[in-house]
Design a protein around this motif. Structure first.
Motif, PDB file in Angstrom:
ATOM      1  N   ILE A   7       0.863  -1.175   0.000  1.00  0.00           N
ATOM      2  CA  ILE A   7       0.000   0.000   0.000  1.00  0.00           C
ATOM      3  C   ILE A   7       0.904   1.231   0.000  1.00  0.00           C
ATOM      4  O   ILE A   7       1.585   1.518   0.982  1.00  0.00           O
ATOM      5  CB  ILE A   7      -0.948  -0.010   1.221  1.00  0.00           C
ATOM      6  CG1 ILE A   7      -1.768  -1.309   1.242  1.00  0.00           C
ATOM      7  CG2 ILE A   7      -1.860   1.216   1.185  1.00  0.00           C
ATOM      8  CD1 ILE A   7      -2.615  -1.495   2.492  1.00  0.00           C
ATOM      9  N   GLU A   8       0.902   1.942  -1.123  1.00  0.00           N
ATOM     10  CA  GLU A   8       1.858   3.042  -1.356  1.00  0.00           C
ATOM     11  C   GLU A   8       1.288   3.985  -2.401  1.00  0.00           C
ATOM     12  O   GLU A   8       0.828   3.531  -3.454  1.00  0.00           O
ATOM     13  CB  GLU A   8       3.181   2.441  -1.836  1.00  0.00           C
ATOM     14  CG  GLU A   8       4.155   3.381  -2.483  1.00  0.00           C
ATOM     15  CD  GLU A   8       4.787   4.358  -1.511  1.00  0.00           C
ATOM     16  OE1 GLU A   8       4.538   5.574  -1.688  1.00  0.00           O
ATOM     17  OE2 GLU A   8       5.507   3.926  -0.599  1.00  0.00           O
ATOM     18  N   ASP A   9       1.327   5.284  -2.116  1.00  0.00           N
ATOM     19  CA  ASP A   9       0.768   6.242  -3.065  1.00  0.00           C
ATOM     20  C   ASP A   9       1.729   6.633  -4.183  1.00  0.00           C
ATOM     21  O   ASP A   9       1.293   7.103  -5.226  1.00  0.00           O
ATOM     22  CB  ASP A   9       0.262   7.501  -2.341  1.00  0.00           C
ATOM     23  CG  ASP A   9       1.367   8.270  -1.650  1.00  0.00           C
ATOM     24  OD1 ASP A   9       2.210   7.635  -0.977  1.00  0.00           O
ATOM     25  OD2 ASP A   9       1.392   9.502  -1.758  1.00  0.00           O
ATOM     26  N   ASP A  10       3.013   6.424  -4.026  1.00  0.00           N
ATOM     27  CA  ASP A  10       3.998   6.834  -5.022  1.00  0.00           C
ATOM     28  C   ASP A  10       4.249   5.710  -6.030  1.00  0.00           C
ATOM     29  O   ASP A  10       4.726   4.629  -5.658  1.00  0.00           O
ATOM     30  CB  ASP A  10       5.304   7.231  -4.321  1.00  0.00           C
ATOM     31  CG  ASP A  10       6.325   7.775  -5.283  1.00  0.00           C
ATOM     32  OD1 ASP A  10       6.977   6.959  -5.981  1.00  0.00           O
ATOM     33  OD2 ASP A  10       6.474   9.010  -5.358  1.00  0.00           O
ATOM     34  N   ALA A  11       3.941   5.978  -7.291  1.00  0.00           N
ATOM     35  CA  ALA A  11       4.071   4.956  -8.341  1.00  0.00           C
ATOM     36  C   ALA A  11       5.511   4.477  -8.514  1.00  0.00           C
ATOM     37  O   ALA A  11       5.746   3.291  -8.773  1.00  0.00           O
ATOM     38  CB  ALA A  11       3.545   5.500  -9.668  1.00  0.00           C
ATOM     39  N   ASN A  12       6.488   5.363  -8.373  1.00  0.00           N
ATOM     40  CA  ASN A  12       7.889   4.959  -8.523  1.00  0.00           C
ATOM     41  C   ASN A  12       8.307   4.000  -7.413  1.00  0.00           C
ATOM     42  O   ASN A  12       9.025   3.032  -7.660  1.00  0.00           O
ATOM     43  CB  ASN A  12       8.808   6.183  -8.543  1.00  0.00           C
ATOM     44  CG  ASN A  12       8.644   6.997  -9.799  1.00  0.00           C
ATOM     45  OD1 ASN A  12       8.440   6.456 -10.882  1.00  0.00           O
ATOM     46  ND2 ASN A  12       8.714   8.311  -9.666  1.00  0.00           N
ATOM     47  N   ASN A  13       7.867   4.269  -6.195  1.00  0.00           N
ATOM     48  CA  ASN A  13       8.181   3.365  -5.085  1.00  0.00           C
ATOM     49  C   ASN A  13       7.517   2.007  -5.297  1.00  0.00           C
ATOM     50  O   ASN A  13       8.124   0.965  -5.041  1.00  0.00           O
ATOM     51  CB  ASN A  13       7.740   3.960  -3.755  1.00  0.00           C
ATOM     52  CG  ASN A  13       8.596   5.125  -3.326  1.00  0.00           C
ATOM     53  OD1 ASN A  13       9.707   5.308  -3.796  1.00  0.00           O
ATOM     54  ND2 ASN A  13       8.067   5.932  -2.425  1.00  0.00           N
ATOM     55  N   ARG A  14       6.264   2.024  -5.767  1.00  0.00           N
ATOM     56  CA  ARG A  14       5.577   0.750  -6.033  1.00  0.00           C
ATOM     57  C   ARG A  14       6.321  -0.057  -7.090  1.00  0.00           C
ATOM     58  O   ARG A  14       6.491  -1.269  -6.950  1.00  0.00           O
ATOM     59  CB  ARG A  14       4.129   0.991  -6.475  1.00  0.00           C
ATOM     60  CG  ARG A  14       3.217   1.429  -5.353  1.00  0.00           C
ATOM     61  CD  ARG A  14       1.737   1.320  -5.709  1.00  0.00           C
ATOM     62  NE  ARG A  14       1.378   1.842  -7.002  1.00  0.00           N
ATOM     63  CZ  ARG A  14       1.013   3.108  -7.245  1.00  0.00           C
ATOM     64  NH1 ARG A  14       0.958   3.994  -6.252  1.00  0.00           N
ATOM     65  NH2 ARG A  14       0.688   3.491  -8.460  1.00  0.00           N
ATOM     66  N   MET A  15       6.785   0.607  -8.150  1.00  0.00           N
ATOM     67  CA  MET A  15       7.504  -0.083  -9.211  1.00  0.00           C
ATOM     68  C   MET A  15       8.790  -0.722  -8.679  1.00  0.00           C
ATOM     69  O   MET A  15       9.082  -1.889  -8.959  1.00  0.00           O
ATOM     70  CB  MET A  15       7.837   0.864 -10.358  1.00  0.00           C
ATOM     71  CG  MET A  15       8.591   0.207 -11.495  1.00  0.00           C
ATOM     72  SD  MET A  15       9.083   1.350 -12.794  1.00  0.00           S
ATOM     73  CE  MET A  15      10.218   2.409 -11.902  1.00  0.00           C
ATOM     74  N   LEU A  16       9.557   0.017  -7.895  1.00  0.00           N
ATOM     75  CA  LEU A  16      10.822  -0.490  -7.368  1.00  0.00           C
ATOM     76  C   LEU A  16      10.590  -1.688  -6.444  1.00  0.00           C
ATOM     77  O   LEU A  16      11.223  -2.733  -6.596  1.00  0.00           O
ATOM     78  CB  LEU A  16      11.558   0.619  -6.610  1.00  0.00           C
ATOM     79  CG  LEU A  16      12.830   0.197  -5.878  1.00  0.00           C
ATOM     80  CD1 LEU A  16      13.870  -0.317  -6.856  1.00  0.00           C
ATOM     81  CD2 LEU A  16      13.363   1.352  -5.062  1.00  0.00           C
ATOM     82  N   VAL A  17       9.679  -1.549  -5.501  1.00  0.00           N
ATOM     83  CA  VAL A  17       9.423  -2.634  -4.553  1.00  0.00           C
ATOM     84  C   VAL A  17       8.843  -3.849  -5.281  1.00  0.00           C
ATOM     85  O   VAL A  17       9.213  -4.987  -4.993  1.00  0.00           O
ATOM     86  CB  VAL A  17       8.508  -2.148  -3.407  1.00  0.00           C
ATOM     87  CG1 VAL A  17       8.024  -3.301  -2.553  1.00  0.00           C
ATOM     88  CG2 VAL A  17       9.261  -1.124  -2.554  1.00  0.00           C
ATOM     89  N   ARG A  18       7.947  -3.617  -6.238  1.00  0.00           N
ATOM     90  CA  ARG A  18       7.382  -4.724  -7.020  1.00  0.00           C
ATOM     91  C   ARG A  18       8.493  -5.512  -7.706  1.00  0.00           C
ATOM     92  O   ARG A  18       8.519  -6.750  -7.658  1.00  0.00           O
ATOM     93  CB  ARG A  18       6.393  -4.203  -8.059  1.00  0.00           C
ATOM     94  CG  ARG A  18       5.815  -5.316  -8.941  1.00  0.00           C
ATOM     95  CD  ARG A  18       4.806  -4.822  -9.988  1.00  0.00           C
ATOM     96  NE  ARG A  18       5.345  -3.770 -10.829  1.00  0.00           N
ATOM     97  CZ  ARG A  18       4.923  -2.503 -10.843  1.00  0.00           C
ATOM     98  NH1 ARG A  18       3.949  -2.105 -10.062  1.00  0.00           N
ATOM     99  NH2 ARG A  18       5.477  -1.617 -11.643  1.00  0.00           N
ATOM    100  N   ARG A  19       9.428  -4.823  -8.327  1.00  0.00           N
ATOM    101  CA  ARG A  19      10.530  -5.505  -9.021  1.00  0.00           C
ATOM    102  C   ARG A  19      11.361  -6.346  -8.057  1.00  0.00           C
ATOM    103  O   ARG A  19      11.737  -7.472  -8.367  1.00  0.00           O
ATOM    104  CB  ARG A  19      11.421  -4.493  -9.737  1.00  0.00           C
ATOM    105  CG  ARG A  19      10.801  -3.923 -10.968  1.00  0.00           C
ATOM    106  CD  ARG A  19      11.720  -2.970 -11.653  1.00  0.00           C
ATOM    107  NE  ARG A  19      11.127  -2.465 -12.883  1.00  0.00           N
ATOM    108  CZ  ARG A  19      11.702  -1.590 -13.667  1.00  0.00           C
ATOM    109  NH1 ARG A  19      12.894  -1.096 -13.363  1.00  0.00           N
ATOM    110  NH2 ARG A  19      11.105  -1.179 -14.765  1.00  0.00           N
TER     111      ARG A  19
END
Length: 105
Positions: A7-19
């Protein structure tokens, strides 16, 4: 395969953690706000929740407390993954019901 809800509002952070999580063979679901994240957790409880603490609308502290008040999902481990790294932020996260705390660089 363990499933993690981030659960994160910043798309860049979501992309990094997802990877990172996908490379470690975790299944990843994402919510861009706390309201959606709570709905997702109720509908299909994950094995772990990574929770940003600073989000518009409902912050991570409030969202964590809300999750802890819901018997159907209260047992899900929640890790604060946050840029809030000032003195006392870790304690506030744990006091709200988080099981762990990871500061973002």
């Amino acid at each position: 395969m363990p499933r993690i809800l981030y659960i994160e509002d910043d798309a860049n952070n979501r992309m990094l953690v997802r990877r990172i999580l996908l490379a470690a063979d975790f299944e990843v679901e994402e919510a861009e706000d706390a309201f959606t994240g709570i709905e997702m957790a109720v509908a299909n409880p994950p094995d772990l929740i990574l929770m940003d603490m600073s989000m518009p609308g409902m912050d991570g502290l409030t969202a964590t407390a809300e999750i802890r008040s819901m018997p159907s999902i209260a047992q899900i481990p929640i890790i604060a993954l946050t840029a809030n790294v000032m003195q006392g932020d870790r304690e506030r996260s744990l006091d709200a019901g988080c099981d762990g705390y990871i500061g973002k660089p």
